[in-house]
Design a protein around this motif. Structure first.
Motif, PDB file in Angstrom:
ATOM      1  N   LYS A 135       0.833  -1.207   0.000  1.00  0.00           N
ATOM      2  CA  LYS A 135       0.000   0.000   0.000  1.00  0.00           C
ATOM      3  C   LYS A 135       0.876   1.268   0.000  1.00  0.00           C
ATOM      4  O   LYS A 135       0.478   2.298  -0.561  1.00  0.00           O
ATOM      5  N   ALA A 136       2.061   1.192   0.601  1.00  0.00           N
ATOM      6  CA  ALA A 136       2.941   2.362   0.683  1.00  0.00           C
ATOM      7  C   ALA A 136       3.397   2.805  -0.711  1.00  0.00           C
ATOM      8  O   ALA A 136       3.746   3.967  -0.915  1.00  0.00           O
ATOM      9  N   SER A 137       3.408   1.891  -1.678  1.00  0.00           N
ATOM     10  CA  SER A 137       3.864   2.251  -3.032  1.00  0.00           C
ATOM     11  C   SER A 137       2.709   2.355  -4.018  1.00  0.00           C
ATOM     12  O   SER A 137       2.923   2.432  -5.231  1.00  0.00           O
ATOM     13  N   ASP A 138       1.505   2.355  -3.493  1.00  0.00           N
ATOM     14  CA  ASP A 138       0.312   2.327  -4.351  1.00  0.00           C
ATOM     15  C   ASP A 138       0.000   3.720  -4.880  1.00  0.00           C
ATOM     16  O   ASP A 138      -0.506   4.571  -4.154  1.00  0.00           O
ATOM     17  N   GLN A 139       0.286   3.949  -6.163  1.00  0.00           N
ATOM     18  CA  GLN A 139       0.081   5.290  -6.745  1.00  0.00           C
ATOM     19  C   GLN A 139      -1.332   5.470  -7.278  1.00  0.00           C
ATOM     20  O   GLN A 139      -1.795   6.583  -7.452  1.00  0.00           O
ATOM     21  N   ASP A 140      -2.007   4.372  -7.612  1.00  0.00           N
ATOM     22  CA  ASP A 140      -3.302   4.548  -8.283  1.00  0.00           C
ATOM     23  C   ASP A 140      -4.491   3.984  -7.492  1.00  0.00           C
ATOM     24  O   ASP A 140      -5.463   3.539  -8.086  1.00  0.00           O
ATOM     25  N   GLU A 141      -4.390   4.029  -6.176  1.00  0.00           N
ATOM     26  CA  GLU A 141      -5.513   3.651  -5.294  1.00  0.00           C
ATOM     27  C   GLU A 141      -6.078   2.281  -5.641  1.00  0.00           C
ATOM     28  O   GLU A 141      -7.284   2.054  -5.637  1.00  0.00           O
ATOM     29  N   ARG A 142      -5.154   1.379  -5.946  1.00  0.00           N
ATOM     30  CA  ARG A 142      -5.531   0.023  -6.321  1.00  0.00           C
ATOM     31  C   ARG A 142      -5.592  -0.887  -5.089  1.00  0.00           C
ATOM     32  O   ARG A 142      -6.304  -1.888  -5.087  1.00  0.00           O
ATOM     33  N   VAL A 143      -4.820  -0.483  -4.061  1.00  0.00           N
ATOM     34  CA  VAL A 143      -4.649  -1.399  -2.919  1.00  0.00           C
ATOM     35  C   VAL A 143      -5.586  -1.016  -1.776  1.00  0.00           C
ATOM     36  O   VAL A 143      -5.648   0.140  -1.360  1.00  0.00           O
ATOM     37  N   VAL A 144      -6.304  -2.019  -1.288  1.00  0.00           N
ATOM     38  CA  VAL A 144      -7.096  -1.875  -0.067  1.00  0.00           C
ATOM     39  C   VAL A 144      -6.268  -2.529   1.038  1.00  0.00           C
ATOM     40  O   VAL A 144      -5.845  -3.679   0.900  1.00  0.00           O
ATOM     41  N   TYR A 145      -6.013  -1.775   2.092  1.00  0.00           N
ATOM     42  CA  TYR A 145      -5.151  -2.287   3.167  1.00  0.00           C
ATOM     43  C   TYR A 145      -6.016  -2.709   4.354  1.00  0.00           C
ATOM     44  O   TYR A 145      -6.911  -1.966   4.775  1.00  0.00           O
ATOM     45  N   LEU A 146      -5.734  -3.893   4.912  1.00  0.00           N
ATOM     46  CA  LEU A 146      -6.436  -4.347   6.118  1.00  0.00           C
ATOM     47  C   LEU A 146      -5.439  -4.451   7.262  1.00  0.00           C
ATOM     48  O   LEU A 146      -4.413  -5.134   7.151  1.00  0.00           O
ATOM     49  N   GLY A 147      -5.735  -3.754   8.370  1.00  0.00           N
ATOM     50  CA  GLY A 147      -4.879  -3.828   9.559  1.00  0.00           C
ATOM     51  C   GLY A 147      -5.674  -4.375  10.730  1.00  0.00           C
ATOM     52  O   GLY A 147      -6.905  -4.504  10.659  1.00  0.00           O
ATOM     53  N   SER A 148      -4.963  -4.693  11.811  1.00  0.00           N
ATOM     54  CA  SER A 148      -5.647  -5.302  12.957  1.00  0.00           C
ATOM     55  C   SER A 148      -4.875  -5.073  14.247  1.00  0.00           C
ATOM     56  O   SER A 148      -3.643  -5.072  14.236  1.00  0.00           O
ATOM     57  N   PHE A 149      -5.623  -4.915  15.340  1.00  0.00           N
ATOM     58  CA  PHE A 149      -4.973  -4.876  16.657  1.00  0.00           C
ATOM     59  C   PHE A 149      -4.885  -6.262  17.291  1.00  0.00           C
ATOM     60  O   PHE A 149      -4.363  -6.410  18.395  1.00  0.00           O
ATOM     61  N   SER A 150      -5.411  -7.275  16.597  1.00  0.00           N
ATOM     62  CA  SER A 150      -5.503  -8.605  17.226  1.00  0.00           C
ATOM     63  C   SER A 150      -4.151  -9.163  17.632  1.00  0.00           C
ATOM     64  O   SER A 150      -4.006  -9.738  18.701  1.00  0.00           O
ATOM     65  N   LYS A 151      -3.163  -9.028  16.765  1.00  0.00           N
ATOM     66  CA  LYS A 151      -1.897  -9.718  17.042  1.00  0.00           C
ATOM     67  C   LYS A 151      -0.918  -8.824  17.789  1.00  0.00           C
ATOM     68  O   LYS A 151       0.071  -9.316  18.332  1.00  0.00           O
ATOM     69  N   VAL A 152      -1.172  -7.517  17.817  1.00  0.00           N
ATOM     70  CA  VAL A 152      -0.261  -6.641  18.570  1.00  0.00           C
ATOM     71  C   VAL A 152      -0.831  -6.272  19.939  1.00  0.00           C
ATOM     72  O   VAL A 152      -0.098  -5.803  20.804  1.00  0.00           O
ATOM     73  N   LEU A 153      -2.118  -6.501  20.135  1.00  0.00           N
ATOM     74  CA  LEU A 153      -2.706  -6.195  21.445  1.00  0.00           C
ATOM     75  C   LEU A 153      -3.473  -7.424  21.923  1.00  0.00           C
ATOM     76  O   LEU A 153      -2.926  -8.220  22.675  1.00  0.00           O
ATOM     77  N   CYS A 154      -4.701  -7.591  21.506  1.00  0.00           N
ATOM     78  CA  CYS A 154      -5.420  -8.824  21.837  1.00  0.00           C
ATOM     79  C   CYS A 154      -6.628  -8.995  20.923  1.00  0.00           C
ATOM     80  O   CYS A 154      -7.342  -8.029  20.634  1.00  0.00           O
ATOM     81  N   PRO A 155      -6.844 -10.238  20.469  1.00  0.00           N
ATOM     82  CA  PRO A 155      -7.887 -10.474  19.471  1.00  0.00           C
ATOM     83  C   PRO A 155      -9.305 -10.457  20.037  1.00  0.00           C
ATOM     84  O   PRO A 155     -10.276 -10.356  19.284  1.00  0.00           O
ATOM     85  N   GLY A 156      -9.431 -10.549  21.373  1.00  0.00           N
ATOM     86  CA  GLY A 156     -10.767 -10.516  21.969  1.00  0.00           C
ATOM     87  C   GLY A 156     -11.412  -9.148  21.822  1.00  0.00           C
ATOM     88  O   GLY A 156     -12.637  -9.032  21.787  1.00  0.00           O
TER      89      GLY A 156
END
Ligand SMILES: Cc1ncc(COP(=O)(O)O)c(C=O)c1O
Length: 400
Positions: free
Chosen positions: A220-241
């Motif tokens: 996504k950092a190199s996406d010039q033409d808004e082609r990439v949809v990025y999915l992030g999550s706090f599950s693995k860095v904090l807690c998935p509950g």
């Protein structure tokens, strides 16, 4: 009374992982099955204090219905987290979702019609296949090596006869393989899409869990033409509950996610969002991530050493530099389900690899999680699995 369910339900499969997790969740199991963080590392006390604070200071915000895009202060903090990994965005382009899993499901809802072609890695995240299956796509999966997907294959698919709707990829410490795409492969992957109308859904729950150095930059950092949809999550860095993930996408795409989410659950739990927002305000998430990284790095090393010592020659396994998993390819075509049946008698579990293939499953593969067990249990469990594999291999050699 006979009940007629929607036809689409015939195309959804139960998740192997969830079933094995239910069976093996007792404390007496050595489980390499879950994709779960170590619960010992959850910041329980801090979250408990912050939960009280949130209820004291923002009771209405935490307990009332909230806006579909999500809590604005949290979206602003996500904008800052994205900037750290090279993605410039703003809060209008961040949609909070109920875990990245909801982001995957909503992607199916807004993009996929029956028969639409989806590129996935081989293997890929089983719960993404299961979520997409409801929309009856056609999968074309690409082989990967330790650098990432085979770009020539990607090009051939993209310029083949059928138009390709979507590519779903996990470039950072992939589930299930633990692989990290190289910078060159990322660039070549994105370049391969130039001139096409194919969108890319980049799922990145593990990027922050690099054992060394800075987290890798998403495509996504190199996406010039808004082609990439990025999915992030706090599950693995904090807690998935606390079910909080996010989507970063263009305005046009965001509007559709917003509509689909309204129909799904109106909004993600306001309390969960408030709690995570308070945690990010008062605590140093990077210090928490540092604790996870060093614990998981040691556990990964323990698992790789044990695999090298205990599994027979000819076994191949990935050497992850982050994330939660290693991926094992067994010699002699041994079926991982056979191993699992025997291992469960000795209270050891893992996930057979078959469920991670969108097409043509390879039965002699296994996904092993290294984050949930301490190094001692990892050694014990891998020794048991290694013995079972060696015995099965001996038996099949004798039969030949
Ligand atoms: C690749 C991948 N995407 C998404 C998810 C789901 O994450 P979340 O807990 O944010 O829904 C997982 C969970 O294991 C995963 O491995």
């Amino acid at each position: 009374m006979p009940i007629t369910f929607a036809r689409r339900m015939q195309h959804t499969r139960p998740s192997d992982i969830r079933e094995i997790l239910v069976k093996t969740s007792g404390g007496d199991y050595i489980s390499f099955a879950g994709g779960v963080p170590d619960p010992e590392l959850f910041p329980v006390e801090r979250l408990s204090e912050l939960a009280q604070k949130v209820l004291r200071e923002h009771p209405a915000r935490a307990l009332q219905y909230g806006p579909t895009p999500g809590l604005l202060p949290l979206r602003e903090k996500i904008v800052a987290l994205m900037a750290k990994i090279g993605v410039a965005t703003d809060s209008d382009h961040v949609q909070i979702v109920t875990g990245a899993q909801q982001g995957i499901g909503l992607s199916g809802t807004i993009f996929l019609d029956p028969g639409d072609v989806v590129i996935v890695e081989r293997p890929t995240y089983s719960a993404a296949i299961n979520a997409f299956d409801l929309f009856r796509p056609t999968y074309l999966d690409v082989e990967s090596d330790d650098e990432g997907p085979d770009i020539e294959q990607v090009r051939q698919i993209l310029h083949g006869e059928q138009p390709v709707k979507l590519a779903y990829v996990i470039p950072n410490f992939q589930n299930p393989s633990g692989r990290l795409w190289s910078a060159a492969r990322r660039q070549a992957f994105l370049e391969a899409f130039a001139g096409t109308e194919t969108l890319i859904v980049e799922d990145d729950p593990y990027g922050q869990l690099a054992f060394k150095g800075e987290p890798p930059q998403p495509i996504k950092a190199s996406d010039q033409d808004e082609r990439v949809v990025y999915l992030g999550s706090f599950s693995k860095v904090l807690c998935p509950g606390l079910r909080v993930g996010w989507i970063v996408a263009s305005s046009e795409i965001m509007a559709q996610y917003n509509l689909a989410k309204q129909n799904h659950d109106l909004h993600t739990s306001a309390f969960d969002q408030e709690l995570i927002n308070a945690y990010l305000e008062e605590e140093d998430l990077s210090a928490q991530i540092e604790r996870l990284r060093s614990s998981y790095a040691a556990r990964c090393q323990a698992m790789l050493t044990a695999l090298g010592n205990e599994f027979p020659a000819g076994t191949r396994f990935t050497r992850p530099e982050g994330g939660l998993f290693t991926w094992v390819e067994l010699p002699g075509g041994i079926n991982a389900r056979k191993i699992l049946a025997l291992a469960m008698r000795e209270k050891v579990s893992f996930i057979p690899g078959e469920g991670f293939y969108a097409t043509q499953p390879c039965p002699s593969t296994m996904r092993l999680n290294f984050s949930a067990m301490g190094p001692e249990k990892i050694e014990q469990g891998i020794a048991i699995l290694g013995r079972i594999v060696r015995n099965l291999l001996d038996q099949s050699n004798r039969q030949v």
